[in-house]
Enzyme design. Structure first.
Site, short mmCIF file in Angstrom:
data_model
loop_
_atom_site.label_atom_id
_atom_site.label_comp_id
_atom_site.label_asym_id
_atom_site.label_seq_id
_atom_site.Cartn_x
_atom_site.Cartn_y
_atom_site.Cartn_z
N HIS A 1 0.83 -1.21 0.00
CA HIS A 1 0.00 0.00 0.00
C HIS A 1 0.87 1.27 0.00
CE1 HIS A 1 -3.68 2.32 1.28
NE2 HIS A 1 -2.75 3.10 1.79
N GLU A 2 1.81 1.32 0.94
CA GLU A 2 2.62 2.54 1.05
C GLU A 2 3.53 2.71 -0.17
OE1 GLU A 2 1.63 4.54 3.19
OE2 GLU A 2 0.51 3.16 4.49
N HIS B 124 1.70 4.59 -2.73
CA HIS B 124 1.80 6.05 -2.48
C HIS B 124 3.18 6.56 -2.92
CE1 HIS B 124 -1.90 6.91 -0.33
NE2 HIS B 124 -1.69 6.01 0.62
N GLU C 121 -4.79 7.96 -2.75
CA GLU C 121 -5.30 6.68 -2.24
C GLU C 121 -5.60 5.73 -3.40
OE1 GLU C 121 -5.08 6.38 0.92
OE2 GLU C 121 -6.16 4.53 1.39
#
Lengths: 494, 494
Positions: free
Chosen positions: B263-264, B267, B293
């Protein structure tokens, strides 16, 4: 005057906040940011330092400081000292031509990476033109900042250690030369061999575990500071409540990280044990480089190389590294950590030969600053003088003139504080022993009593006085190198 | 105008340098500084933020921005967008009464530690008076910042996601409710059991090793960013060349750190792959929270929960944790990471139930902001609505209204962007698949092709346009929730 004070205090808050930002940015760059991330944001650093300079040289700030300086006698002692130091800083900054100041900042940022490359490639010639410009600037500095009391190399010495000058350092180093050189010669002619057990691989994770144990033993307050990693160990901090150290772990040398953590914890305790009332002023932190080094050297040498200390803690080291140290006695270990030998690199030198490394640099700096020596001749002169002092000749410039980064950062006059600090440590040790038996206290398992003595005699004053004032308050006498010489001669004559 | 531009660019440099300092200070505080160190230097933070505010609201800066805004048509597109956004920011800031602004800053710094304590002790009443003041301020904000186009809750929604409003979110969430609630009901009534092999202890060092492997697999450029630890994983950065993520390692849950790092990294890639020309402007980084997001969710869900991805990388996971995953098939592992069940905590929710958690907060915020719901009734209303949506009732406020920190930070209107981002991810996935077979590409072993597509369609624009403009440029159509609904319904109906 009330108005001046108010402006001063407001501006001080702004300056401190920028210093706080600078403290954390430097910490980040030296411990974790990638090289590319640092380079990419060099511009930001330029803007931030320009703003800090602007705050410090603001005409209203200068005028406020001048007003307060004129009324120094009416101020509380700590503020009076702070104003005196700040006044001097501003006066000095004003004497430097603005264009020279800017050009030098630029030079500094260019020179460092070149120095790093020159050291990596053992190529002094690459760095030479930069060092020539740096020396040229530093020589001019001694002219711009000269006063009727302080001229020449003394201008630089005074920057790093207030009220110290060539006369004092000459006396100090002459005594060291006279008393230590014969001992060094004798001891290093037949150095004790490195014990076979020392030649093993020492897992980094275990080194970290033992260093964390030592931080606790030495009463580093971990709720007010962390330990990280960097290429060269250092201590930094902001006030009493954020004090940080770094370490580096060589898997082929057991004791490197151990003595680094003890050394840096000495620096850290000086900061952590300062008077909290000094937080938020320019007087938090240490009184001078020499005084700071006296604390780190105190812990490293007078505590960390003592038999009594290891009688308590060697078992823990054995336990963590079991079975690697099985069969080694604490006496053998202590003998190992006190080995003296002639070596090329200052940062790896033992307690006995260390001050000679510093003396060498001091003598060379004197010649450089007074124009008697030129940068182009540095490598050769280094080798000659080194051979004269140590009886061995550095085979490369990496092991010679290129080893330290100080000159690449324009720091001339800085080195002597290292030897001075070691000597102050011995003087403090002598006086501490008049109050209680230090060795016996260490044998009890922690350094609380030592810490408390240093806190109440040295640490609590932070930077609120000049180091020589603090020394007189702490031990009732001025700096005297005899304690250091006696200590080393006595220790290494055994 | 030339003069205005010059002033603007100079001031922008100063603002960015302070933002850079703020970026590294926050990073330090959230990843390593001790709590006591942070608290001790709260004053410095106040001074730094006051200076940033001063730079942003400087009358000369405002006037420069106004001049440039009037000549917007003559500016290059990126600068024109930046000026438009900055002009709006300044106008909005001016509408907030200065005393209210200062009081609110104060309230924010007081409220957060109280929230933390309330969450720790499951004591909503402790936090209630603070939350009442926060909601009171936020309600006033909707009045101060109202325009003829944007009023009420829309004022807040627009802050976090430009050009999004209740009408759009209502349509979005109504569709989700209609299509997903039946699927959630069906799937979660008989959730797949947690496999026995998942209940083991997973060594942190091995989790770190696998997460570092994943960073490489996903082409996180490690020369321009690091990974550290923090209580809640997050991404932060400054420009394209210093992009950082954090992770947290639960030794009793294998997949938590794995999906966090994926997830990170989503980003982080958004920031790393931006156009370098945007560095040094206010347009680097992402276009909006929702767009940001969309990238993290793309990697987490559409890549990280796919069979094709794990067909390549599950062997590495097995190898690192050997023999703990021996005998587990990749299909079993993928089934495990796609389990859906009714749970209380948003951040731990699965892909299917996640948007319902967001919807709940959206509905509650609407009521709160319009005064239809009072803070004192929040815990009860939360429980009722949660039971209505999920069929289960949170036993405590920690598992209910106290779980997220957003409201304690004054962030109302923020939550919907989480669901929006997930939905945009599905829309991008659909269009990406028109250009190449994503599953097949993932089966080839890295995400280079995915990264390149996102770089050229989304990332390169950074924040130089509004998110809806970027979406139209990237895929030729406006946001449409149907892709997300189709994707989830299709996936979980199987």
């Amino acid at each position: 005057m009330q108005q001046a004070l108010q402006f001063y205090l407001e501006q001080r808050k702004k300056i401190l906040a920028q210093q706080y930002a600078g403290f954390l940015i430097s910490w980040d760059h030296e411990t974790q940011a990638t090289e590319q991330s640092v380079i990419a944001n060099a511009d930001q650093m330029g803007v931030l330092s320009a703003y800090s300079y602007e705050l410090m040289t603001d005409a209203r700030f200068e005028s406020a400081v001048e007003t307060l300086y004129a009324h120094k006698a009416e101020l509380e002692p700590v503020l009076a000292h702070e104003i005196e130091v700040t006044y001097k800083n501003i006066q000095e900054t004003k004497k430097i031509p603005a264009d020279e100041y800017v050009a030098y900042s630029q030079l500094m940022s260019e020179a460092y990476p070149i120095y790093v490359r020159a050291k990596r490639d053992n190529d002094f010639q690459l760095f030479r033109p930069y060092l020539e410009k740096i020396v040229d600037y530093v020589r001019k500095q001694t002219v711009w900042l000269a006063t009727d009391k302080v001229q020449g190399y003394d201008v630089l010495l005074d920057m790093y250690e207030p009220n110290y000058n060539q006369a004092k350092y000459d006396a100090f180093f002459n005594l060291l030369r006279e008393k230590l050189v014969p001992v060094v010669k004798k001891v290093t002619e037949n150095p004790a061999p490195i014990p076979a057990w020392a030649n093993q691989t020492w897992a980094k994770s275990k080194q970290v575990e033992f260093c964390e144990y030592l931080r606790d033993v030495l009463c580093f307050d971990k709720s007010r500071g962390i330990m990280a990693e960097s290429a060269h160990p250092f201590t930094t901090g902001f006030g009493t409540d954020d004090v940080r150290i770094t370490n580096f772990y060589h898997e082929d040398i057991l004791i490197s990280s151990i003595f680094s953590v003890i050394h840096e914890t000495g620096h850290a305790l000086y900061e952590q044990q300062g008077d909290k009332a000094l937080n938020g002023t320019f007087c938090s932190g240490g009184a001078s480089l020499g005084m700071h080094e006296s604390q780190s050297r105190f812990y490293e040498n007078l505590i960390g190389r003592s038999l009594e200390f290891w009688q308590v803690h060697f078992a823990k080291l054995q336990q963590i590294f079991a079975p690697q140290l099985d069969g080694v006695t604490v006496e053998e270990f202590v003998a190992y950590v006190n080995r003296a030998e002639r070596s090329f690199v200052r940062t790896e030198a033992d307690e006995l030969t260390y001050p000679l490394h510093v003396m060498l640099r001091y003598e060379i700096e004197k010649l450089l600053i007074t124009d008697e020596l030129q940068v182009k001749d540095l490598p050769q002169v280094w080798k000659e003088k080194f051979t004269e002092y140590f009886g061995i000749t550095p085979p490369t410039d990496v092991l010679g003139v290129l080893q330290d980064m100080h000159w690449a950062g324009g720091s001339f006059g800085y080195f002597p504080t290292y030897a001075l600090g070691s000597a102050i440590a011995s003087q403090l040790y002598y006086h501490m022993n008049k109050d209680f038996d230090v060795a016996q206290s260490l044998a009890s398992g922690n350094t609380k009593q030592v810490n408390d003595w240093l806190a109440s005699h040295i640490h609590k004053y932070g930077g609120s006085m000049y180091p020589d004032q603090i020394l007189r308050l702490a031990i009732g006498e001025d700096f005297d190198a005899k304690y250091y010489v006696d200590y080393l001669v006595n220790k290494y004559s055994k």
